[in-house]
Scaffold this motif. Sequence first.
Motif, mmCIF file in Angstrom:
data_model
loop_
_atom_site.group_PDB
_atom_site.id
_atom_site.type_symbol
_atom_site.label_atom_id
_atom_site.label_comp_id
_atom_site.label_asym_id
_atom_site.label_seq_id
_atom_site.Cartn_x
_atom_site.Cartn_y
_atom_site.Cartn_z
ATOM 1 N N ALA A 138 -55.979 -3.968 -27.276
ATOM 2 C CA ALA A 138 -54.828 -4.263 -26.434
ATOM 3 C C ALA A 138 -54.408 -3.011 -25.672
ATOM 4 N N SER A 139 -53.834 -3.225 -24.486
ATOM 5 C CA SER A 139 -53.393 -2.106 -23.665
ATOM 6 C C SER A 139 -52.217 -1.396 -24.328
ATOM 7 N N THR A 140 -52.180 -0.088 -24.164
ATOM 8 C CA THR A 140 -51.039 0.674 -24.667
ATOM 9 C C THR A 140 -49.779 0.386 -23.858
ATOM 10 N N ARG A 141 -49.951 -0.249 -22.701
ATOM 11 C CA ARG A 141 -48.797 -0.633 -21.875
ATOM 12 C C ARG A 141 -48.339 -2.066 -22.136
ATOM 13 N N ALA A 142 -48.913 -2.725 -23.122
ATOM 14 C CA ALA A 142 -48.551 -4.117 -23.406
ATOM 15 C C ALA A 142 -47.082 -4.208 -23.818
ATOM 16 N N PRO A 143 -46.398 -5.312 -23.478
ATOM 17 C CA PRO A 143 -44.981 -5.452 -23.848
ATOM 18 C C PRO A 143 -44.822 -5.535 -25.356
ATOM 19 N N THR A 144 -43.756 -4.949 -25.846
ATOM 20 C CA THR A 144 -43.485 -4.968 -27.280
ATOM 21 C C THR A 144 -42.635 -6.156 -27.710
ATOM 22 N N SER A 145 -42.088 -6.880 -26.751
ATOM 23 C CA SER A 145 -41.269 -8.046 -27.078
ATOM 24 C C SER A 145 -41.214 -8.977 -25.868
ATOM 25 N N ALA A 168 -42.007 1.499 -13.127
ATOM 26 C CA ALA A 168 -41.359 0.468 -13.944
ATOM 27 C C ALA A 168 -41.820 -0.945 -13.653
ATOM 28 N N GLY A 169 -42.926 -1.137 -12.937
ATOM 29 C CA GLY A 169 -43.353 -2.486 -12.593
ATOM 30 C C GLY A 169 -44.258 -3.116 -13.632
ATOM 31 N N GLY A 170 -44.488 -4.418 -13.474
ATOM 32 C CA GLY A 170 -45.396 -5.164 -14.340
ATOM 33 C C GLY A 170 -46.673 -5.513 -13.602
ATOM 34 N N LEU A 171 -47.815 -5.198 -14.205
ATOM 35 C CA LEU A 171 -49.109 -5.408 -13.561
ATOM 36 C C LEU A 171 -50.068 -6.105 -14.528
ATOM 37 N N PRO A 172 -51.125 -6.756 -14.001
ATOM 38 C CA PRO A 172 -52.011 -7.540 -14.866
ATOM 39 C C PRO A 172 -53.001 -6.720 -15.680
ATOM 40 N N ASN A 173 -53.283 -5.478 -15.286
ATOM 41 C CA ASN A 173 -54.288 -4.691 -16.000
ATOM 42 C C ASN A 173 -54.003 -3.201 -15.858
ATOM 43 N N ASP A 174 -54.660 -2.428 -16.695
ATOM 44 C CA ASP A 174 -54.452 -0.980 -16.706
ATOM 45 C C ASP A 174 -55.028 -0.305 -15.461
ATOM 46 N N GLU A 175 -56.071 -0.900 -14.875
ATOM 47 C CA GLU A 175 -56.649 -0.290 -13.680
ATOM 48 C C GLU A 175 -55.617 -0.209 -12.556
ATOM 49 N N SER A 176 -54.885 -1.281 -12.339
ATOM 50 C CA SER A 176 -53.852 -1.277 -11.300
ATOM 51 C C SER A 176 -52.734 -0.297 -11.636
ATOM 52 N N ALA A 186 -49.866 11.836 -5.922
ATOM 53 C CA ALA A 186 -50.289 12.372 -4.634
ATOM 54 C C ALA A 186 -49.133 12.403 -3.628
ATOM 55 N N LEU A 187 -48.257 11.392 -3.644
ATOM 56 C CA LEU A 187 -47.153 11.329 -2.686
ATOM 57 C C LEU A 187 -46.012 12.273 -3.052
ATOM 58 N N PHE A 188 -45.810 12.493 -4.366
ATOM 59 C CA PHE A 188 -44.683 13.324 -4.810
ATOM 60 C C PHE A 188 -45.195 14.438 -5.732
ATOM 61 N N PRO A 189 -45.938 15.373 -5.198
ATOM 62 C CA PRO A 189 -46.452 16.465 -6.038
ATOM 63 C C PRO A 189 -45.303 17.316 -6.579
ATOM 64 N N GLY A 190 -45.442 17.728 -7.818
ATOM 65 C CA GLY A 190 -44.418 18.550 -8.445
ATOM 66 C C GLY A 190 -43.332 17.773 -9.143
ATOM 67 N N TYR A 191 -43.290 16.462 -8.956
ATOM 68 C CA TYR A 191 -42.285 15.635 -9.625
ATOM 69 C C TYR A 191 -42.813 15.185 -10.997
ATOM 70 N N THR A 192 -41.906 15.011 -11.923
ATOM 71 C CA THR A 192 -42.274 14.474 -13.236
ATOM 72 C C THR A 192 -42.463 12.966 -13.125
ATOM 73 N N ILE A 193 -43.630 12.486 -13.582
ATOM 74 C CA ILE A 193 -43.944 11.052 -13.504
ATOM 75 C C ILE A 193 -43.813 10.449 -14.904
ATOM 76 N N GLU A 194 -42.923 9.496 -15.042
ATOM 77 C CA GLU A 194 -42.777 8.771 -16.308
ATOM 78 C C GLU A 194 -43.385 7.378 -16.138
ATOM 79 N N ASP A 195 -44.434 7.125 -16.890
ATOM 80 C CA ASP A 195 -45.140 5.845 -16.773
ATOM 81 C C ASP A 195 -44.550 4.837 -17.755
ATOM 82 N N ALA A 196 -43.698 3.945 -17.253
ATOM 83 C CA ALA A 196 -43.099 2.892 -18.078
ATOM 84 C C ALA A 196 -43.578 1.518 -17.619
#
Length: 321
Positions: A138-145, A168-176, A186-196
Amino acid sequence: MSDAEPKRDDDYYPFRWKVADFFEDLFVLHRTAVVGVLALLGLGFILLGFLVLGWGQDSTEIATEARTAAEGEVDDESAGAEDTTTSEATDAADPQESEEEAAETAPTSSSTTTSTTTSTTTTSTTTTSTTTTTAAPASTRAPTSDAQLTSTPAGRIAVLSPGSITLAGGLPNDESADEVVELTKALFPGYTIEDAQIVDESFADSDSVTYRLSAADLFGYNSDDLNGTYLPLVDQLAASLIENESWTVEVSGHTDDTGPSDGNQRLSERRAASAASRLQAQGVPAARVISVGRGEEQPIEPNGTEAGRLANRRVEFTLSQ
């Protein structure tokens, strides 16, 4: 009467005496040879009995094991295996016929020879291999509830804030989801990216990416002036758009539901135009910038609370190629 003795036949010698003398001479003069021949004959009969009784029983047991191992195979293969086993058992059970045939074809000799025939039985073992298919992890991004799944907006969505960006969006697969991460870096270099981001097959994918600028102090009440705290984010987006000429951007303005709907529609259009003007002022061609107002029709939080109304006063930048 004459007292003379009857004439004796010197050639008279009873046949039984001759036979007795023959056997006497045979045992006396050829005792060793006779004992050897008798021993060989006895050993031959013992071996013959062993082959007929003992080996024949072993062949029957081997045939039974072969038939048991062949269960579950196709009928024609089972029949062939039984015919082969029966033939081997028949040959093993009657070795005397083979010895007699060999004796008829062998040259005559004064000495007696005992030959032993050894038969080899090969038992075939059929090995059935089973292939087990392991399900993909299962994906590590799968919903927990279920609540998290239903509350996640579908699509490629990133929330902008000073110094950091939350995906913060919902997508069908990890590739997307990975594509959104790489594009944002690439668009915001130097910014902290939080993948939720949330990955679930119930979500539909999208080619466009929406960068949302939503904050309690982004716009004042009934105002279209962007708070200066957030202008560096707009300027960085403008710089990236200038470097990537294949991208176009749609700037959409939004309001809460306070006040009349037509007034909110006009306010949302002014907010969109304000952000679009900032992009153009940084050098993005006007032909690549679209400005639209959505009014109060697309809230991201309930308007029943002050926090929800503040979140709905926002501007969004949707990039597409």
